[in-house]
Design a protein around this motif. Sequence first.
Motif, PDB file in Angstrom:
ATOM      1  N   VAL A 196       0.835  -1.205   0.000  1.00  0.00           N
ATOM      2  CA  VAL A 196       0.000   0.000   0.000  1.00  0.00           C
ATOM      3  C   VAL A 196       0.872   1.259   0.000  1.00  0.00           C
ATOM      4  O   VAL A 196       0.628   2.207  -0.750  1.00  0.00           O
ATOM      5  CB  VAL A 196      -0.950  -0.003   1.217  1.00  0.00           C
ATOM      6  CG1 VAL A 196      -1.588   1.377   1.405  1.00  0.00           C
ATOM      7  CG2 VAL A 196      -2.051  -1.044   1.028  1.00  0.00           C
ATOM      8  N   ASP A 199       2.517   1.617  -3.452  1.00  0.00           N
ATOM      9  CA  ASP A 199       1.529   2.029  -4.453  1.00  0.00           C
ATOM     10  C   ASP A 199       1.192   3.511  -4.308  1.00  0.00           C
ATOM     11  O   ASP A 199       1.037   4.229  -5.305  1.00  0.00           O
ATOM     12  CB  ASP A 199       0.245   1.202  -4.318  1.00  0.00           C
ATOM     13  CG  ASP A 199       0.394  -0.198  -4.894  1.00  0.00           C
ATOM     14  OD1 ASP A 199       1.414  -0.437  -5.557  1.00  0.00           O
ATOM     15  OD2 ASP A 199      -0.501  -1.035  -4.673  1.00  0.00           O
ATOM     16  N   ALA A 200       1.062   3.972  -3.058  1.00  0.00           N
ATOM     17  CA  ALA A 200       0.732   5.384  -2.825  1.00  0.00           C
ATOM     18  C   ALA A 200       1.829   6.292  -3.369  1.00  0.00           C
ATOM     19  O   ALA A 200       1.549   7.325  -3.989  1.00  0.00           O
ATOM     20  CB  ALA A 200       0.526   5.625  -1.332  1.00  0.00           C
ATOM     21  N   LYS A 203       1.782   6.240  -7.244  1.00  0.00           N
ATOM     22  CA  LYS A 203       0.620   6.928  -7.833  1.00  0.00           C
ATOM     23  C   LYS A 203       0.587   8.413  -7.502  1.00  0.00           C
ATOM     24  O   LYS A 203      -0.327   9.114  -7.914  1.00  0.00           O
ATOM     25  CB  LYS A 203      -0.669   6.264  -7.347  1.00  0.00           C
ATOM     26  CG  LYS A 203      -0.867   4.862  -7.903  1.00  0.00           C
ATOM     27  CD  LYS A 203      -2.159   4.229  -7.402  1.00  0.00           C
ATOM     28  CE  LYS A 203      -2.357   2.840  -7.997  1.00  0.00           C
ATOM     29  NZ  LYS A 203      -3.591   2.188  -7.538  1.00  0.00           N
ATOM     30  N   ALA A 205       0.162   9.839  -4.548  1.00  0.00           N
ATOM     31  CA  ALA A 205      -0.827  10.205  -3.533  1.00  0.00           C
ATOM     32  C   ALA A 205      -0.189  11.108  -2.483  1.00  0.00           C
ATOM     33  O   ALA A 205       1.016  11.061  -2.249  1.00  0.00           O
ATOM     34  CB  ALA A 205      -1.396   8.948  -2.879  1.00  0.00           C
ATOM     35  N   ASP A 207      -1.918  11.432   0.693  1.00  0.00           N
ATOM     36  CA  ASP A 207      -2.344  10.873   1.978  1.00  0.00           C
ATOM     37  C   ASP A 207      -2.861   9.455   1.770  1.00  0.00           C
ATOM     38  O   ASP A 207      -3.391   9.123   0.696  1.00  0.00           O
ATOM     39  CB  ASP A 207      -3.463  11.711   2.607  1.00  0.00           C
ATOM     40  CG  ASP A 207      -3.050  13.148   2.851  1.00  0.00           C
ATOM     41  OD1 ASP A 207      -2.608  13.446   3.973  1.00  0.00           O
ATOM     42  OD2 ASP A 207      -3.160  13.975   1.925  1.00  0.00           O
ATOM     43  N   ILE A 208      -2.736   8.631   2.822  1.00  0.00           N
ATOM     44  CA  ILE A 208      -3.301   7.281   2.832  1.00  0.00           C
ATOM     45  C   ILE A 208      -4.216   7.168   4.044  1.00  0.00           C
ATOM     46  O   ILE A 208      -3.804   7.480   5.160  1.00  0.00           O
ATOM     47  CB  ILE A 208      -2.208   6.197   2.929  1.00  0.00           C
ATOM     48  CG1 ILE A 208      -1.087   6.450   1.908  1.00  0.00           C
ATOM     49  CG2 ILE A 208      -2.803   4.809   2.735  1.00  0.00           C
ATOM     50  CD1 ILE A 208       0.125   5.553   2.115  1.00  0.00           C
ATOM     51  N   ARG A 220      -7.968   4.209   1.395  1.00  0.00           N
ATOM     52  CA  ARG A 220      -8.159   5.224   0.363  1.00  0.00           C
ATOM     53  C   ARG A 220      -6.887   6.048   0.182  1.00  0.00           C
ATOM     54  O   ARG A 220      -6.164   6.300   1.143  1.00  0.00           O
ATOM     55  CB  ARG A 220      -9.323   6.164   0.703  1.00  0.00           C
ATOM     56  CG  ARG A 220     -10.687   5.481   0.669  1.00  0.00           C
ATOM     57  CD  ARG A 220     -11.822   6.487   0.740  1.00  0.00           C
ATOM     58  NE  ARG A 220     -11.933   7.133   2.050  1.00  0.00           N
ATOM     59  CZ  ARG A 220     -12.775   8.128   2.319  1.00  0.00           C
ATOM     60  NH1 ARG A 220     -13.567   8.596   1.370  1.00  0.00           N
ATOM     61  NH2 ARG A 220     -12.828   8.645   3.531  1.00  0.00           N
ATOM     62  N   PHE A 221      -6.626   6.470  -1.063  1.00  0.00           N
ATOM     63  CA  PHE A 221      -5.541   7.391  -1.382  1.00  0.00           C
ATOM     64  C   PHE A 221      -6.146   8.742  -1.745  1.00  0.00           C
ATOM     65  O   PHE A 221      -7.179   8.805  -2.419  1.00  0.00           O
ATOM     66  CB  PHE A 221      -4.734   6.917  -2.604  1.00  0.00           C
ATOM     67  CG  PHE A 221      -3.924   5.671  -2.390  1.00  0.00           C
ATOM     68  CD1 PHE A 221      -3.711   5.154  -1.117  1.00  0.00           C
ATOM     69  CD2 PHE A 221      -3.352   5.015  -3.471  1.00  0.00           C
ATOM     70  CE1 PHE A 221      -2.969   3.998  -0.930  1.00  0.00           C
ATOM     71  CE2 PHE A 221      -2.599   3.869  -3.296  1.00  0.00           C
ATOM     72  CZ  PHE A 221      -2.410   3.361  -2.021  1.00  0.00           C
ATOM     73  N   ARG A 222      -5.477   9.819  -1.299  1.00  0.00           N
ATOM     74  CA  ARG A 222      -5.848  11.145  -1.792  1.00  0.00           C
ATOM     75  C   ARG A 222      -4.917  11.489  -2.947  1.00  0.00           C
ATOM     76  O   ARG A 222      -3.723  11.712  -2.752  1.00  0.00           O
ATOM     77  CB  ARG A 222      -5.746  12.208  -0.693  1.00  0.00           C
ATOM     78  CG  ARG A 222      -6.299  13.569  -1.155  1.00  0.00           C
ATOM     79  CD  ARG A 222      -6.265  14.616  -0.057  1.00  0.00           C
ATOM     80  NE  ARG A 222      -7.163  14.316   1.040  1.00  0.00           N
ATOM     81  CZ  ARG A 222      -8.467  14.584   1.035  1.00  0.00           C
ATOM     82  NH1 ARG A 222      -9.034  15.120  -0.039  1.00  0.00           N
ATOM     83  NH2 ARG A 222      -9.205  14.284   2.091  1.00  0.00           N
ATOM     84  N   GLN A 223      -5.477  11.504  -4.152  1.00  0.00           N
ATOM     85  CA  GLN A 223      -4.723  11.836  -5.347  1.00  0.00           C
ATOM     86  C   GLN A 223      -5.278  13.119  -5.947  1.00  0.00           C
ATOM     87  O   GLN A 223      -6.493  13.231  -6.172  1.00  0.00           O
ATOM     88  CB  GLN A 223      -4.809  10.710  -6.389  1.00  0.00           C
ATOM     89  CG  GLN A 223      -4.109   9.428  -5.963  1.00  0.00           C
ATOM     90  CD  GLN A 223      -4.352   8.313  -6.960  1.00  0.00           C
ATOM     91  OE1 GLN A 223      -5.218   7.463  -6.762  1.00  0.00           O
ATOM     92  NE2 GLN A 223      -3.598   8.313  -8.046  1.00  0.00           N
TER      93      GLN A 223
END
Length: 572
Positions: A196, A199-200, A203, A205, A207-208, A220-223
Amino acid sequence: MATPNAKIQLGGMARRLVQDGLLPEDKAVEAQAASLKEKIPFVSYIVQNQLAKSAEIAEAASNEFGVPLVNLEAVDIEPDVIKLVKESLVRKHNTLPLFKRGNRLFIAVSDPTLLQAIDEIKFHVGMPTEAILVEEDKLQAIINKAMDDNDTSLSELADGDYDDLDYVDEDAEVNVDDAADSDVDDAPVVRFVNKVLLDAINKGASDIHFEPYEKNYRVRFRQDGVLHEVATPPIGMANKLSARLKVMSRLDISERRIPQDGRIKLNLSKNRAIDFRVNTCPTLFGEKIVLRILDPNSAKMGIEALGFEEEQKELYLSALSKPYGMILVTGPTGSGKTVSLYTGVNILNQPGVNISTAEDPVEINMAGINQVNVNNKVGLDFSSALRAFLRQDPDIILVGEIRDLETAEIAIKAAQTGHLVLSTLHTNDAPQTLTRLINMGVPGYNIASSVHLIVAQRLARRLCQHCKKTLDIPKEALLEEGFTPEEVKKGVTIYGPKGCNQCSEGYKGRVGIYQVMPVSEEMGRIIMEGGNAMVLAEQAQKEGIPDLRQSGLKKVKDGLTSLDEINRVTKE
């Protein structure tokens, strides 16, 4: 200006881009040095910083080195071939295996000069390897998609390659995985959390969110400022996931009744580390844990990448060049204030300058700067840190946030006595920042004589340049949105999101929306006479300073973002 020996110093790709007129010579020299320093391919650096178009770079590379240029969208990628090369190698060299023909492997590259990368993959797979040239942005998108398609479920992660990540406890300088606990070292849980986090980062992101509910659990990711669900592990894993994260961030596993703050440091390579700021919060059905991703490279991307208009950039640079005074950056949480400040600090970070910062907490680590973590539990608050700084012969001081009158007074006194002070406030726009200081109790004459520049900002999602579409909006609606009659009469092309395999819901990345307001003599007079924010805003308009809404509409007109996005981030 470029150095006299710039052409001799430039490598193959950089030299070709200069010869083709795609990149100024001085920019090529700077980009080549920066890409070497950041350990990323030259072409990746150029595209990430929008110094040249990906398609033009690919065409120039193909002509220079005789490597065939292929449209990735027209290639049938073989899933089994992708698995021949580990994800870590794919990410490291920014390349992707596409297909096999006989005993020969064909890989996609955006820079054919990276012979070492090609040789390393050839050695790894044990077969002849041939490079195919593709566009950098398309390659990055297809790598992300290919890696996503290879994602595995929690139950399958036991055989994955996610257990060798180097997490370091900054206090003890030991590997966090050495703090073994039978309850939190469950192999699938360890691998799932590691995956995780990776991946964050991949990508982009910010925040996780790990969130337990009564009957389900989600990650959830903040993208680009918006949350997206990425995983739903079994609810029975909730306690083990939270325990694992708390061990990694050196928090008390047994304490589940109160919020806790911690930090995780992840070493991606010898030259790059990512920090995660961790916060736990007890909810009805368990502990919600949020990780803020802190990437030091975000402050080194250069002022060009922030999104300032040319006049706004010049105003910011002019204020930074002054030996004393105060620069204030304002905006809501997550609007990019820290990155804007640290971009300025990075410009000022020279061997002959003493820079000290007090933050709660320090989000971006930067060599050459004395950074202090505020700790109210032991009495180390912003004001006491500032007093200490002033006894240590400072040139530049950064205060994470001005929260009270005492901190404001010390910061302003420092700005008046030969120091450059940078700080943040939480207000809606630049004029309100001045009245906020007055409401705190700072005398108007002190504000007028010390504050030189105020930057209010927001972050809006950037439209994907590959799939954005034109919208047909009536002229009356454009006028209501704030476009001038002259602009509407001349014709304004408005773009909206569409969505493709290279973006997220039609958006890719974010761009800053700014109000950059120098404090003029007339504004100083208004402050000293007790004028309010509305009077200051009117004066700013008279002086030709666009507000946040007007700056946002300029980004819409330039095709960088959508009208819906500007309405989302600048609505009153």
